[in-house]
Design a protein around this motif. Structure first.
Motif, PDB file in Angstrom:
ATOM      1  N   ASP A  14      -0.579 -34.752  16.004  1.00 12.12           N
ATOM      2  CA  ASP A  14      -1.730 -34.296  15.226  1.00 12.12           C
ATOM      3  C   ASP A  14      -1.467 -34.443  13.737  1.00 12.12           C
ATOM      4  OD1 ASP A  14      -4.345 -32.949  15.137  1.00 12.12           O
ATOM      5  OD2 ASP A  14      -3.227 -31.343  14.152  1.00 12.12           O
ATOM      6  N   THR A  20      -7.032 -33.558  20.341  1.00 13.33           N
ATOM      7  CA  THR A  20      -8.248 -32.916  20.843  1.00 13.33           C
ATOM      8  C   THR A  20      -8.148 -32.734  22.356  1.00 13.33           C
ATOM      9  OG1 THR A  20      -9.282 -35.112  20.935  1.00 13.33           O
ATOM     10  CG2 THR A  20      -9.759 -33.740  19.001  1.00 13.33           C
ATOM     11  N   THR A  67     -11.293 -25.746  26.631  1.00 10.67           N
ATOM     12  CA  THR A  67     -10.429 -26.401  25.646  1.00 10.67           C
ATOM     13  C   THR A  67     -11.135 -27.581  24.988  1.00 10.67           C
ATOM     14  OG1 THR A  67      -8.459 -25.731  26.859  1.00 10.67           O
ATOM     15  CG2 THR A  67      -8.204 -27.538  25.308  1.00 10.67           C
ATOM     16  N   GLU A 114     -13.606 -26.275  22.482  1.00  5.88           N
ATOM     17  CA  GLU A 114     -12.905 -25.823  21.267  1.00  5.88           C
ATOM     18  C   GLU A 114     -12.472 -27.007  20.410  1.00  5.88           C
ATOM     19  OE1 GLU A 114      -8.856 -23.313  20.088  1.00  5.88           O
ATOM     20  OE2 GLU A 114      -9.645 -23.247  22.124  1.00  5.88           O
ATOM     21  N   SER A 115     -11.961 -28.063  21.046  1.00  7.52           N
ATOM     22  CA  SER A 115     -11.535 -29.252  20.294  1.00  7.52           C
ATOM     23  C   SER A 115     -12.706 -29.882  19.560  1.00  7.52           C
ATOM     24  CB  SER A 115     -10.915 -30.277  21.247  1.00  7.52           C
ATOM     25  OG  SER A 115      -9.678 -29.831  21.758  1.00  7.52           O
ATOM     26  N   ARG A 129     -15.616 -28.466  18.740  1.00  6.62           N
ATOM     27  CA  ARG A 129     -16.147 -27.549  17.722  1.00  6.62           C
ATOM     28  C   ARG A 129     -15.274 -27.513  16.478  1.00  6.62           C
ATOM     29  NH1 ARG A 129     -15.522 -22.007  19.921  1.00  6.62           N
ATOM     30  NH2 ARG A 129     -13.429 -22.278  19.033  1.00  6.62           N
ATOM     31  N   ASP A 130     -13.959 -27.401  16.678  1.00  6.02           N
ATOM     32  CA  ASP A 130     -13.064 -27.137  15.556  1.00  6.02           C
ATOM     33  C   ASP A 130     -12.554 -28.399  14.876  1.00  6.02           C
ATOM     34  OD1 ASP A 130     -13.410 -24.510  16.253  1.00  6.02           O
ATOM     35  OD2 ASP A 130     -11.424 -24.274  17.160  1.00  6.02           O
ATOM     36  N   ARG A 131     -12.481 -29.522  15.607  1.00  4.66           N
ATOM     37  CA  ARG A 131     -11.859 -30.717  15.052  1.00  4.66           C
ATOM     38  C   ARG A 131     -12.846 -31.841  14.750  1.00  4.66           C
ATOM     39  NH1 ARG A 131      -6.529 -30.894  15.498  1.00  4.66           N
ATOM     40  NH2 ARG A 131      -6.817 -31.870  13.465  1.00  4.66           N
ATOM     41  N   THR A 172     -16.696 -30.569  12.531  1.00  6.10           N
ATOM     42  CA  THR A 172     -16.449 -30.241  11.129  1.00  6.10           C
ATOM     43  C   THR A 172     -16.440 -31.485  10.247  1.00  6.10           C
ATOM     44  OG1 THR A 172     -14.076 -30.347  11.556  1.00  6.10           O
ATOM     45  CG2 THR A 172     -15.111 -28.184  11.715  1.00  6.10           C
TER      46      THR A 172
END
Length: 210
Positions: A110, A126, A167, A170-171, A173-175, A178
């Motif tokens: 990452d 991700t 998971t 979340e990947s 949404r957050d990565r 954005t």
């Protein structure tokens, strides 16, 4: 100076996991200029990929994850071109199901930068579709190479071994969501989309357990 471009090659074959096999068409992405390139996901047909790369130096074969339809041509393409095969280590169990006698050449991590023809792509871990799934973000190109993490219409499948729906949400949404809304999403299968087109549907995906 030749302009960096993104080329799509569609290859066909099968995807096998959990005692099932399906016919699939895969997007193989080639990023580079007239002199050098990287391949994102060497799927099914090393001959066709090598022909598309042509006489350019192949700097790397990047695996967004290790489902067999995304990596089955990687060792042969590497042997032909000398390019290293790069994979996130969390996907080694999947890789070994397809290539038990040939390990990847180097790990992806990452935040790792990958450079080709003066353009930098950043590795984004991700997980969700697979434990070691990654995307590649190239801000200079306004491009995201999403593998099977994000498609036009929703997340990648999470109903098989090594996958997990909360998971992947979340990947994404957050990565991914954005990133700038006009970022073009080059997917592992099917048509391209944009971050902005997918962002409004996040809650729908959660509610539907997509």
């Amino acid at each position: 100076m030749a302009r960096v471009r993104v080329e799509r090659l569609v290859t066909s074959g099968t995807f096998s996991l959990d005692d099932g096999t399906w016919d699939v068409d895969n997007n193989v992405w080639i990023v580079g200029d007239d002199h050098e390139a990287i391949v994102v996901d060497a799927a099914h047909d090393a001959d066709a990929i090598a022909e598309a790369v042509g006489d350019r130096a192949l700097c790397a074969i990047v695996c967004t994850h290790a489902h067999d339809d995304h990596i089955n041509a990687a060792p042969e393409l590497a042997a032909r071109t000398g390019a290293p095969v790069l994979l996130h280590p969390d996907d080694l169990p999947l890789w070994k199901q397809t290539h038990p006698d040939r390990m990847p050449d180097a790990d992806l991590a990452d935040g790792q930068p990958l450079s080709v023809a003066g353009v930098e792509l950043t590795v984004l871990h991700t997980p969700g579709h697979a434990p070691g799934a990654v995307c590649l973000y190239a801000p200079a190109l306004g491009a995201l190479f999403s593998g099977d993490t994000l498609f036009a219409g929703g997340p990648g499948a999470t109903g098989r071994s090594y996958s997990h729906f909360p998971t992947i949400v979340e990947s994404i949404r957050d990565r991914l969501l954005t990133l700038p809304a006009d970022t073009t999403v080059h997917t592992g299968h099917g048509e391209t989309t944009t971050v902005g087109a997918e962002a409004p549907h996040l809650q729908e995906w959660i509610d539907r357990g997509f």
